[in-house]
Write an enzyme that holds these catalytic residues in place. Structure first.
Site, PDB file in Angstrom:
ATOM      1  N   ASP A 141       0.456  -1.135   0.398  1.00 24.95           N
ATOM      2  CA  ASP A 141       0.144   0.258  -0.545  1.00 24.95           C
ATOM      3  C   ASP A 141       0.924   0.957   0.312  1.00 24.95           C
ATOM      4  O   ASP A 141       1.026   2.121   1.097  1.00 24.95           O
ATOM      5  CB  ASP A 141      -0.548   0.026   1.273  1.00 24.95           C
ATOM      6  N   GLN A 252      -3.136  -5.608   6.038  1.00 29.28           N
ATOM      7  CA  GLN A 252      -2.734  -4.327   6.603  1.00 29.28           C
ATOM      8  C   GLN A 252      -4.337  -4.892   8.311  1.00 29.28           C
ATOM      9  O   GLN A 252      -4.897  -4.448   8.292  1.00 29.28           O
ATOM     10  CB  GLN A 252      -3.443  -3.123   6.409  1.00 29.28           C
ATOM     11  N   ASP A 284      -0.258   8.762  10.391  1.00 28.82           N
ATOM     12  CA  ASP A 284      -1.450   8.008   9.668  1.00 28.82           C
ATOM     13  C   ASP A 284      -2.560   7.570  10.209  1.00 28.82           C
ATOM     14  O   ASP A 284      -2.799   6.862  10.923  1.00 28.82           O
ATOM     15  CB  ASP A 284      -0.589   7.265   8.708  1.00 28.82           C
ATOM     16  N   GLU A 326      -3.539  12.733   9.761  1.00 33.21           N
ATOM     17  CA  GLU A 326      -4.124  12.786   8.697  1.00 33.21           C
ATOM     18  C   GLU A 326      -5.495  12.390   8.608  1.00 33.21           C
ATOM     19  O   GLU A 326      -5.738  11.296   9.037  1.00 33.21           O
ATOM     20  CB  GLU A 326      -2.681  11.419   7.682  1.00 33.21           C
ATOM     21  N   ASP A 396      -2.860  10.176  -2.602  1.00 30.86           N
ATOM     22  CA  ASP A 396      -4.151   9.463  -2.216  1.00 30.86           C
ATOM     23  C   ASP A 396      -5.178  10.528  -3.092  1.00 30.86           C
ATOM     24  O   ASP A 396      -5.091  10.819  -3.661  1.00 30.86           O
ATOM     25  CB  ASP A 396      -4.917  10.074  -0.614  1.00 30.86           C
TER      26      ASP A 396
HETATM   27  C1  GLC Z   1      -3.745   6.992   4.168  1.00 36.96           C
HETATM   28  C2  GLC Z   1      -3.213   6.593   3.811  1.00 36.96           C
HETATM   29  C3  GLC Z   1      -3.278   6.113   2.390  1.00 36.96           C
HETATM   30  C4  GLC Z   1      -3.302   4.557   3.062  1.00 36.96           C
HETATM   31  C5  GLC Z   1      -4.327   4.429   4.263  1.00 36.96           C
HETATM   32  C6  GLC Z   1      -3.882   3.156   4.822  1.00 36.96           C
HETATM   33  O1  GLC Z   1      -4.792   7.524   4.665  1.00 36.96           O
HETATM   34  O2  GLC Z   1      -3.054   7.422   3.064  1.00 36.96           O
HETATM   35  O3  GLC Z   1      -2.159   6.194   0.914  1.00 36.96           O
HETATM   36  O4  GLC Z   1      -3.915   4.053   1.828  1.00 36.96           O
HETATM   37  O5  GLC Z   1      -3.480   5.913   5.256  1.00 36.96           O
HETATM   38  O6  GLC Z   1      -2.859   3.541   6.073  1.00 36.96           O
END
Ligand code: GLC
Length: 650
Positions: A141, A252, A284, A326, A396
């Site tokens: 990812d 994940q 994140d 984020e 993104d």
């Molecule tokens: C955040 C990142 C994105 C990723 C997600 C999962 O939003 O910017 O790219 O897929 O987290 O980690």
């Protein structure tokens, strides 16, 4: 927080054991620890209570704070002091960032220092390196599936390379940002491996269940984040015959922050990054870190408590490191990541201005500013002392996550309006100049987000394909309009690498098995330095975009008032094609005016007389031209997709 004698004695006893030089070199640290410890205690207890296990971990937490301080190098401690003295250093108009993938930009960390002159030339002094810690190829990812939080992936180099880069950057007064992927680990992480092999201790690091009973309850209310490539929120793990929560991709695994072990381990990682010399830590996906059945498992109050706790801990051991949350969520929810109530401006220091980013794309497609304006009373709630990342594109997708009522207030139907925007950017409307694609379409809800590079969404790709010079020029104007609008809003502008020279979509990801399921890769270019060299050829598209971007950054740096001092006023919408805001500081003013439509826009000169003391002339820093303010029934005429940065003068 009230003074808690018992707690202070307890901390002092740990301090003694760890040989902290309370009266000497560690004195400032000691006073930071003691003045924050009551708050840390309060926040920690709110989540983890008082059980025997929780108390043991609490001791560990304090030891972690002390050890992180003891390991902090002197140059970083000096930098902490400098930043504290400056106060809210990240509000400054002098910072402009770029976000980049190290491998796609210049192969590895060792070759990045050679590129520092490129950034200097452009005016960029803040780098966000996309994830560089170990992450399994093919299930990565983009690096957001971390298998080792302490080891840089060998593709990029090693930790020494990163530290040496940071030192080189620091000498040039540049700032560094990297990510901590707080919500999940890769299923290849040591903890996940141990969990798979049946170790109960590590199974408790994740949300793991024997059957679908609890997963079904969660799934009932949790939305799908990647409905196409990774539907559902749980994955069956054959090795241990259990279901594990996987909100993002199935590789994940979501960390379980109900377990204080997880919190303490991740706090150690955070402070490890702080001691690498990170200036801003991008947390994140913080919206997801707490889960509760019967909820969407996003933005829960405990997630905020954990972030506040992290903030307090960082303040004690590495006060120079700011936190970026984020949180790409609804406008009202984003705001909460700055902290609320007694914790206002004491949670994340920075957040993505995701609402405004999306609204810029809304304005560009519709040629109308009404929806954007309807959202501003929310966006302007941001507390003083915190700031935005302002941007037009990042790695993104673009989500149209602003509220329906904002669209309704603009007199439009939310469903129809969003459909129009998606069709426009996916190039599904015959006369749309944009070339993007829909990302994560959800047939159940009808939701979809948008992928595509800044240049392609602004029409450059199609114009080049069609060899249409007029459209090429128009697309360049749109690119610059979008950048300029976000540069002067207040906050840290972050350019996505490649956008400074107009990279269009890259479709090579379709041939890579580890990427082809994720069309966000279309806007994550591999830099071709032969192309970038064209910035020295004045007739090239690359040079036009690069030099204009450079000029915008340099104008930004000249004006203290475009820093984030909570000093932005939206102008009366005399003309809905124009997004106009006024930046003020003391007796200084800057009118920033952007015509988002494909028609010339007329703005009554009265617009410049509404805001106190009146000066007869306006100097445009962009066009380097002076205007005389005319009669109220006469106009400033702004060309299609044109803009002005106007300072009133005598
Ligand atoms: C955040 C990142 C994105 C990723 C997600 C999962 O939003 O910017 O790219 O897929 O987290 O980690």
């Amino acid at each position: 927080m009230t003074f808690n004698k018992e707690l202070h004695e307890y901390v002092n006893s740990i301090i003694d054991k760890k040989q902290v030089d309370v009266k000497g070199k560690d004195n400032v640290f000691y006073s930071r620890l003691m003045s924050n410890i009551d708050t840390i205690d309060h926040l920690y207890r709110e989540i983890y209570g008082h059980g025997q296990f929780a108390d043991e971990k609490y001791n560990e937490l304090i030891v972690t704070l002390i050890e992180a301080h003891q390991k902090r190098e002197n140059d970083l401690r000096d930098r902490d002091e400098e930043k504290i003295e400056k106060g809210n250093w990240f509000l400054s108009n002098e910072i402009t960032g770029m976000s980049l993938y190290v491998d796609r930009f210049c192969e590895n960390l060792k070759s990045l220092p050679e590129k520092l002159t490129y950034f200097e030339n452009l005016g960029v002094n803040f780098l966000h390196l996309m994830p560089i810690f170990e992450s399994p190829a093919g299930e990565s990812d983009g690096g957001y599936a971390v298998s080792n939080f302490r080891k840089i992936d060998s593709r990029f180099g090693n930790i020494e390379d990163l530290i040496s880069l940071r030192k080189r950057m620091q000498k040039k007064d540049m700032y560094l940002m990297i990510d901590i992927v707080l919500n999940h680990t890769s299923h290849h992480h040591e903890w996940a491996q141990k969990a798979k092999s049946g170790e109960k201790k590590y199974q408790d690091y994740y949300y793991m269940y024997d059957d679908r009973w609890i997963p079904n309850q969660y799934d009932d209310k949790m939305p799908d984040i990647f409905p196409e490539s990774s539907p559902g929120n749980f994955t069956y793990i054959e090795d241990c015959n259990k279901w594990v929560m996987t909100v993002f991709h199935n590789y994940q695994w979501d960390l379980n922050y109900r377990n204080p072990d997880v919190f303490c381990e991740m706090l150690e990682n955070i402070l490890f990054y702080a001691n690498i010399g990170v200036d801003i830590l991008r947390i994140d996906a913080p919206a997801f870190i707490w889960k509760e059945t019967g909820t969407t498992c996003q933005n829960l109050p405990q997630a905020h408590t954990l972030l506040r706790l992290i903030k307090q801990c960082v303040l004690v051991s590495a006060p120079g490191m700011a936190l970026l949350g984020e949180a790409i969520v609804a406008p009202k929810d984003i705001m909460k990541y700055f902290g609320t109530g007694a914790f206002t401006a004491k949670e994340c220091d920075v957040a993505y201005n995701a609402t405004h980013m999306a609204l810029q794309w809304d304005m560009l497609a519709s040629g109308d500013t009404k929806v954007m304006l309807a959202a501003q009373h929310e966006i302007l709630q941001k507390p003083y002392g915190t700031t935005w990342i302002n941007y037009t594109r990042c790695h993104d997708d673009i989500g149209l996550g602003y509220d329906d009522y904002m669209i309704e207030q603009a007199g439009r139907n939310p469903y129809e309006h969003r459909k129009f925007l998606k069709d426009y950017y996916a190039g599904a409307i015959w006369n749309s100049p944009a070339k993007g694609a829909l990302f994560s379409s959800n047939p159940k809800t009808g939701d979809a987000r948008i992928s595509g590079s800044l240049a392609s969404l602004c029409g450059l790709e199609k114009a080049l394909d069609e060899k249409n010079e007029y459209q090429v020029d128009l697309s360049i104007k749109k690119i610059l309009l979008m950048q300029a609008h976000s540069f002067f809003l207040g906050g840290i502008p972050i350019i996505f690498y490649g956008d400074e020279v107009g990279y269009t979509n890259d479709y090579s990801y379709l041939n890579d098995e580890g990427k082809s399921y994720d069309n966000r890769w279309m806007h994550r270019p591999i830099i071709d330095w032969e192309k970038n060299k064209k910035i020295t050829d004045p007739h090239s598209i690359e040079s036009i975009i690069f030099n204009a971007t450079k000029k915008l950054i340099s104008i930004r740096k000249q004006h203290f008032l475009v820093g984030d001092h909570k000093n932005l006023t939206w102008l009366t919408p005399h003309n809905h094609q124009i997004a106009g805001y006024l930046r003020t500081y003391d007796d200084k003013k800057l009118y920033c005016l952007f015509n988002f439509s494909n028609q010339s826009a007329y703005l009554t000169w009265y617009a410049f007389k509404e805001h106190g003391s009146f000066k007869p002339k306006l100097y445009d820093y962009w066009k380097e031209k002076e205007y005389t303010i005319g009669l109220d029934n006469d106009y400033l005429i702004i060309e299609p997709y044109g803009f002005h940065l106007l300072e009133p003068r005598d």
